[in-house]
Design a protein around this motif. Structure first.
Motif, PDB file in Angstrom:
ATOM      1  N   ALA A  40       0.851  -1.185   0.000  1.00 38.69           N
ATOM      2  CA  ALA A  40       0.000   0.000   0.000  1.00 38.69           C
ATOM      3  C   ALA A  40       0.888   1.237   0.000  1.00 38.69           C
ATOM      4  O   ALA A  40       2.056   1.176   0.414  1.00 38.69           O
ATOM      5  N   PRO A  41       0.356   2.376  -0.440  1.00 41.36           N
ATOM      6  CA  PRO A  41       1.166   3.596  -0.472  1.00 41.36           C
ATOM      7  C   PRO A  41       1.749   3.926   0.891  1.00 41.36           C
ATOM      8  O   PRO A  41       1.041   3.908   1.905  1.00 41.36           O
ATOM      9  N   GLY A  42       3.036   4.188   0.923  1.00 44.71           N
ATOM     10  CA  GLY A  42       3.692   4.560   2.158  1.00 44.71           C
ATOM     11  C   GLY A  42       3.985   3.430   3.107  1.00 44.71           C
ATOM     12  O   GLY A  42       4.462   3.664   4.224  1.00 44.71           O
ATOM     13  N   LYS A  43       3.700   2.211   2.678  1.00 42.67           N
ATOM     14  CA  LYS A  43       3.919   1.049   3.540  1.00 42.67           C
ATOM     15  C   LYS A  43       4.901   0.079   2.886  1.00 42.67           C
ATOM     16  O   LYS A  43       5.120   0.116   1.684  1.00 42.67           O
ATOM     17  N   GLU A  44       5.448  -0.788   3.718  1.00 41.83           N
ATOM     18  CA  GLU A  44       6.354  -1.814   3.199  1.00 41.83           C
ATOM     19  C   GLU A  44       5.558  -2.931   2.531  1.00 41.83           C
ATOM     20  O   GLU A  44       4.375  -3.142   2.815  1.00 41.83           O
ATOM     21  N   ARG A  45       6.251  -3.632   1.650  1.00 39.43           N
ATOM     22  CA  ARG A  45       5.639  -4.781   1.013  1.00 39.43           C
ATOM     23  C   ARG A  45       5.381  -5.855   2.076  1.00 39.43           C
ATOM     24  O   ARG A  45       6.257  -6.165   2.884  1.00 39.43           O
ATOM     25  N   GLU A  46       4.167  -6.413   2.060  1.00 43.19           N
ATOM     26  CA  GLU A  46       3.822  -7.379   3.085  1.00 43.19           C
ATOM     27  C   GLU A  46       3.344  -8.696   2.475  1.00 43.19           C
ATOM     28  O   GLU A  46       2.759  -8.729   1.389  1.00 43.19           O
ATOM     29  N   PHE A  47       3.594  -9.747   3.202  1.00 43.42           N
ATOM     30  CA  PHE A  47       3.209 -11.091   2.806  1.00 43.42           C
ATOM     31  C   PHE A  47       1.692 -11.239   2.823  1.00 43.42           C
ATOM     32  O   PHE A  47       1.030 -10.758   3.746  1.00 43.42           O
ATOM     33  N   VAL A  48       1.164 -11.913   1.802  1.00 43.62           N
ATOM     34  CA  VAL A  48      -0.258 -12.213   1.756  1.00 43.62           C
ATOM     35  C   VAL A  48      -0.481 -13.723   1.828  1.00 43.62           C
ATOM     36  O   VAL A  48      -1.233 -14.211   2.671  1.00 43.62           O
ATOM     37  N   SER A  49       0.199 -14.461   0.924  1.00 42.26           N
ATOM     38  CA  SER A  49      -0.040 -15.902   0.869  1.00 42.26           C
ATOM     39  C   SER A  49       1.085 -16.575   0.097  1.00 42.26           C
ATOM     40  O   SER A  49       1.764 -15.938  -0.710  1.00 42.26           O
ATOM     41  N   THR A  50       1.270 -17.856   0.365  1.00 40.17           N
ATOM     42  CA  THR A  50       2.243 -18.636  -0.367  1.00 40.17           C
ATOM     43  C   THR A  50       1.741 -20.053  -0.542  1.00 40.17           C
ATOM     44  O   THR A  50       0.965 -20.557   0.272  1.00 40.17           O
ATOM     45  N   ILE A  51       2.183 -20.678  -1.624  1.00 42.93           N
ATOM     46  CA  ILE A  51       1.863 -22.072  -1.885  1.00 42.93           C
ATOM     47  C   ILE A  51       3.157 -22.769  -2.290  1.00 42.93           C
ATOM     48  O   ILE A  51       3.896 -22.287  -3.139  1.00 42.93           O
ATOM     49  N   TYR A  92      -0.710  -5.565  -5.762  1.00 36.74           N
ATOM     50  CA  TYR A  92      -0.456  -6.978  -5.453  1.00 36.74           C
ATOM     51  C   TYR A  92       0.586  -7.532  -6.418  1.00 36.74           C
ATOM     52  O   TYR A  92       0.473  -7.367  -7.632  1.00 36.74           O
ATOM     53  N   TYR A  93       1.563  -8.211  -5.831  1.00 37.58           N
ATOM     54  CA  TYR A  93       2.660  -8.778  -6.604  1.00 37.58           C
ATOM     55  C   TYR A  93       2.694 -10.290  -6.414  1.00 37.58           C
ATOM     56  O   TYR A  93       2.527 -10.780  -5.290  1.00 37.58           O
ATOM     57  N   CYS A  94       2.953 -11.010  -7.494  1.00 44.31           N
ATOM     58  CA  CYS A  94       3.269 -12.419  -7.325  1.00 44.31           C
ATOM     59  C   CYS A  94       4.774 -12.598  -7.447  1.00 44.31           C
ATOM     60  O   CYS A  94       5.471 -11.760  -8.037  1.00 44.31           O
ATOM     61  N   ALA A  95       5.257 -13.673  -6.861  1.00 48.66           N
ATOM     62  CA  ALA A  95       6.691 -13.923  -6.821  1.00 48.66           C
ATOM     63  C   ALA A  95       6.960 -15.416  -6.813  1.00 48.66           C
ATOM     64  O   ALA A  95       6.114 -16.208  -6.384  1.00 48.66           O
ATOM     65  N   ALA A  96       8.147 -15.781  -7.287  1.00 46.91           N
ATOM     66  CA  ALA A  96       8.550 -17.187  -7.357  1.00 46.91           C
ATOM     67  C   ALA A  96       9.816 -17.402  -6.550  1.00 46.91           C
ATOM     68  O   ALA A  96      10.731 -16.578  -6.578  1.00 46.91           O
ATOM     69  N   SER A  97       9.836 -18.518  -5.848  1.00 42.06           N
ATOM     70  CA  SER A  97      10.977 -18.860  -5.002  1.00 42.06           C
ATOM     71  C   SER A  97      11.503 -20.247  -5.369  1.00 42.06           C
ATOM     72  O   SER A  97      10.735 -21.158  -5.658  1.00 42.06           O
ATOM     73  N   TYR A  98      12.840 -20.400  -5.280  1.00 42.03           N
ATOM     74  CA  TYR A  98      13.452 -21.708  -5.481  1.00 42.03           C
ATOM     75  C   TYR A  98      13.179 -22.656  -4.314  1.00 42.03           C
ATOM     76  O   TYR A  98      13.293 -23.861  -4.421  1.00 42.03           O
ATOM     77  N   LYS A  99      12.787 -22.080  -3.169  1.00 43.85           N
ATOM     78  CA  LYS A  99      12.656 -22.865  -1.934  1.00 43.85           C
ATOM     79  C   LYS A  99      11.301 -23.567  -1.905  1.00 43.85           C
ATOM     80  O   LYS A  99      10.414 -23.213  -1.124  1.00 43.85           O
ATOM     81  N   TYR A 100      11.154 -24.577  -2.744  1.00 41.38           N
ATOM     82  CA  TYR A 100       9.852 -25.201  -2.949  1.00 41.38           C
ATOM     83  C   TYR A 100       9.300 -25.850  -1.679  1.00 41.38           C
ATOM     84  O   TYR A 100       8.095 -25.879  -1.472  1.00 41.38           O
ATOM     85  N   TRP A 101      10.167 -26.375  -0.811  1.00 40.65           N
ATOM     86  CA  TRP A 101       9.700 -27.098   0.369  1.00 40.65           C
ATOM     87  C   TRP A 101       9.694 -26.237   1.621  1.00 40.65           C
ATOM     88  O   TRP A 101       9.449 -26.743   2.716  1.00 40.65           O
ATOM     89  N   SER A 102       9.926 -24.924   1.469  1.00 43.48           N
ATOM     90  CA  SER A 102       9.955 -24.034   2.628  1.00 43.48           C
ATOM     91  C   SER A 102       8.683 -23.204   2.714  1.00 43.48           C
ATOM     92  O   SER A 102       7.956 -23.052   1.745  1.00 43.48           O
ATOM     93  N   ASN A 103       8.437 -22.666   3.884  1.00 42.36           N
ATOM     94  CA  ASN A 103       7.376 -21.674   4.074  1.00 42.36           C
ATOM     95  C   ASN A 103       8.008 -20.313   3.877  1.00 42.36           C
ATOM     96  O   ASN A 103       8.767 -19.836   4.719  1.00 42.36           O
ATOM     97  N   ASN A 104       7.707 -19.692   2.775  1.00 44.98           N
ATOM     98  CA  ASN A 104       8.408 -18.477   2.362  1.00 44.98           C
ATOM     99  C   ASN A 104       7.548 -17.261   2.632  1.00 44.98           C
ATOM    100  O   ASN A 104       6.642 -16.939   1.869  1.00 44.98           O
ATOM    101  N   TYR A 105       7.839 -16.561   3.716  1.00 45.43           N
ATOM    102  CA  TYR A 105       7.011 -15.447   4.160  1.00 45.43           C
ATOM    103  C   TYR A 105       7.606 -14.077   3.880  1.00 45.43           C
ATOM    104  O   TYR A 105       6.933 -13.068   4.112  1.00 45.43           O
ATOM    105  N   TYR A 106       8.841 -14.042   3.418  1.00 42.80           N
ATOM    106  CA  TYR A 106       9.538 -12.766   3.306  1.00 42.80           C
ATOM    107  C   TYR A 106       9.939 -12.490   1.859  1.00 42.80           C
ATOM    108  O   TYR A 106      10.278 -13.405   1.111  1.00 42.80           O
ATOM    109  N   PRO A 107       9.938 -11.217   1.472  1.00 42.27           N
ATOM    110  CA  PRO A 107      10.357 -10.887   0.094  1.00 42.27           C
ATOM    111  C   PRO A 107      11.728 -11.439  -0.261  1.00 42.27           C
ATOM    112  O   PRO A 107      11.960 -11.836  -1.408  1.00 42.27           O
TER     113      PRO A 107
END
Length: 123
Positions: A40-51, A92-107
């Motif tokens: 959101a404007p003036g705020k840091e990027r925040e986690f919404v969901s991961t799969i 809203y941003y989507c992102a991809a991580s190499y850490k397939y078996w981890s719980n990835n909560y951070y940018p």
């Protein structure tokens, strides 16, 4: 290299729904953990969901209202957003991580990012 393109954002009234899509290029989509973040404007990027290989996880602020899913045949991850609130307004941003078996909560856990799609919820 993975390219991510979000779509589905828009302007909706509180209480309504939107479904965001994130289309990925490349043939190894199924090997990535995927996430949704928002800013959101003036705020840091925040986690919404991961799969990932370990399951689906949500921020407390969206739990019970948002659902993440993926279709590996279509190289696409979705975010179904129900009962939207004005405080859900953000890019809203989507992102991809190499850490397939981890719980990835951070940018920092993610290596590829889309350009973002605006979601605006009016009261």
């Amino acid at each position: 290299q993975v390219q991510l393109v979000e779509s589905g954002g828009g302007l909706v009234q509180a209480g309504n729904s939107l479904r965001l899509s994130c289309a990925a290029s490349g043939r190894t989509f199924s090997s990535y953990a995927m996430g949704w973040f928002r800013q959101a404007p003036g705020k840091e990027r925040e986690f919404v969901s991961t799969i990932s290989g370990s399951g689906s996880y949500y921020a407390d602020s969206v739990k019970g209202r948002f659902t993440i899913s993926r279709d590996n045949a279509k190289n696409t991850v979705y975010l179904q957003m129900n009962s939207l609130k004005p405080e859900d307004t953000a890019v809203y941003y989507c992102a991809a991580s190499y850490k397939y078996w981890s719980n990835n909560y951070y940018p920092k856990d993610y290596i590829y990012w889309g350009q973002g799609t605006q979601v605006t919820v009016s009261s």
